[in-house]
Design an enzyme around this catalytic site. Structure first.
Site, PDB file in Angstrom:
ATOM      1  N   ARG A 217       0.861  -1.183   0.000  1.00 48.22           N
ATOM      2  CA  ARG A 217       0.000   0.000   0.000  1.00 48.22           C
ATOM      3  C   ARG A 217       0.896   1.230   0.000  1.00 48.22           C
ATOM      4  NH1 ARG A 217      -3.675  -2.755  -1.138  1.00 48.22           N
ATOM      5  NH2 ARG A 217      -5.631  -3.109  -0.049  1.00 48.22           N
ATOM      6  N   GLU A 246      -4.067   7.051  -4.590  1.00 48.31           N
ATOM      7  CA  GLU A 246      -4.501   6.459  -5.865  1.00 48.31           C
ATOM      8  C   GLU A 246      -5.880   6.964  -6.262  1.00 48.31           C
ATOM      9  OE1 GLU A 246      -4.205   2.268  -5.166  1.00 48.31           O
ATOM     10  OE2 GLU A 246      -2.055   2.396  -4.800  1.00 48.31           O
ATOM     11  N   HIS A 264      -1.604  -0.129  -9.602  1.00 43.25           N
ATOM     12  CA  HIS A 264      -2.146  -1.025  -8.569  1.00 43.25           C
ATOM     13  C   HIS A 264      -2.775  -2.262  -9.229  1.00 43.25           C
ATOM     14  CE1 HIS A 264      -4.089  -1.316  -4.317  1.00 43.25           C
ATOM     15  NE2 HIS A 264      -3.864  -2.513  -4.827  1.00 43.25           N
TER      16      HIS A 264
END
Ligand code: 8YV
Length: 299
Positions: A217, A246, A264
């Site tokens: 993360r 994000e 991602h």
């Protein structure tokens, strides 16, 4: 989604014209929330839904779910561990290779005619035989470690606890490990205790030949400190699948040829996403049949 639509009445928060009105309209009826790792579900939403009993996350990370609130209300939480670990580990290795061997720069050099016009591209960095330190030795970390041994790498890890089933060198201290490795690979879960744990000091310990790889993360990394470390050459490069905010990525990072990025997408294969979807639907089915959840996340 087809499976969910087949068995349940599904309300789509993410495409609703007025998501707040949708939540308000479901206050008396909604029993379950399905979400993904990045989106999660907040206390603000859950507190308007007093009948929700279970939150099923399409992802292994549950950091975006209001866990304390769920615990207090005895809302069960499930995630999708293990089924995505191989793909995430593959992505970690891919980012390590792509950053060291400058795969994206090389691709452009071949594709755009620079090779023909300017000759060979600059030399890159060898990965085989180097030292890798994995931060977080869960299912993903272990698979990463196993893959890296095939590159004759000297693999170590830093974890809350030493694993009895892994013979890799163990560090209890992240900073100490960062000093000793060429690649620092983040595979730990996000929590308040890991927030910004990769800070300027850790990056400086990793050093000017070091690469930071993140398949966990963005919140684990102090992103401005990372940008500064890359700009100043405090570290050599980075391979990033995840970012602090994000889908926004700082322009400074986007401009850096020593950084390789993915949007991602470490678990983003058809095979793995299908397997994750199956875990979500099986958990829901188990819950509503009064059976034991397959992959309950214990808070
Ligand atoms: C997914 C993830 O990209 O598992 C996680 O925690 O972040 C990812 O696998 C995401 O949950 C799917 O949208």
């Amino acid at each position: 989604m087809e499976e969910l639509d087949h068995h349940y009445t599904v309300h789509r928060y993410y495409t609703a014209d007025d998501p707040d009105a949708l939540v308000a309209s479901l206050a008396g009826s909604l029993k379950a929330v399905v979400t993904d790792g990045g989106t999660g579900v907040s206390e603000a939403v859950l507190s308007q839904l007093p009948h929700v009993e279970v939150v099923t996350v399409f992802g292994v990370g549950v950091d975006a779910v209001a866990l304390d609130y769920c615990k207090a209300r005895n809302i069960k939480v499930t995630n999708t561990p293990d089924v995505l670990s191989d793909d995430v580990a593959d992505m970690g290795v891919a980012l390590m290779l792509a950053a060291s061997r400058q795969m994206i720069t090389g691709d452009a050099h071949a594709r755009t005619g620079q090779w023909a016009a300017q000759g060979a591209m600059p030399l890159t960095t060898r990965m085989t035989g180097k030292r890798a330190g994995i931060f977080g030795m869960g299912s993903i970390g272990l698979r990463l470690a196993n893959r890296l041994t095939a590159f004759d790498m000297d693999v170590s890890y830093c974890n809350r606890n030493k694993r009895s089933d892994a013979s890799y060198r163990y560090y209890s201290d992240l900073l100490e490990m960062a000093h000793e490795v060429d690649y620092l690979v983040i595979a730990a879960s996000a929590s308040p205790s890991t927030q910004h744990i990769i800070n300027a000091e850790v990056l400086s310990a990793l050093g000017s030949n070091g690469y930071l790889i993140n398949v966990s993360r963005g919140s684990l990394v102090d992103e401005p400190a990372l940008i500064e470390a890359l700009e100043k050459g405090t570290i050599k490069g980075a391979g990033l699948d995840v970012f602090a905010e994000e889908p926004k990525i700082p322009a400074a990072l986007c401009a850096m040829p020593q950084v390789v990025m993915q949007p991602h997408h470490a678990s983003g294969t058809v095979e793995t996403r299908q397997a994750m979807g199956r875990v979500v639907t099986d958990n829901l089915a188990a819950y509503f049949a009064g059976k034991r959840l397959l992959t309950e996340y214990y808070m």
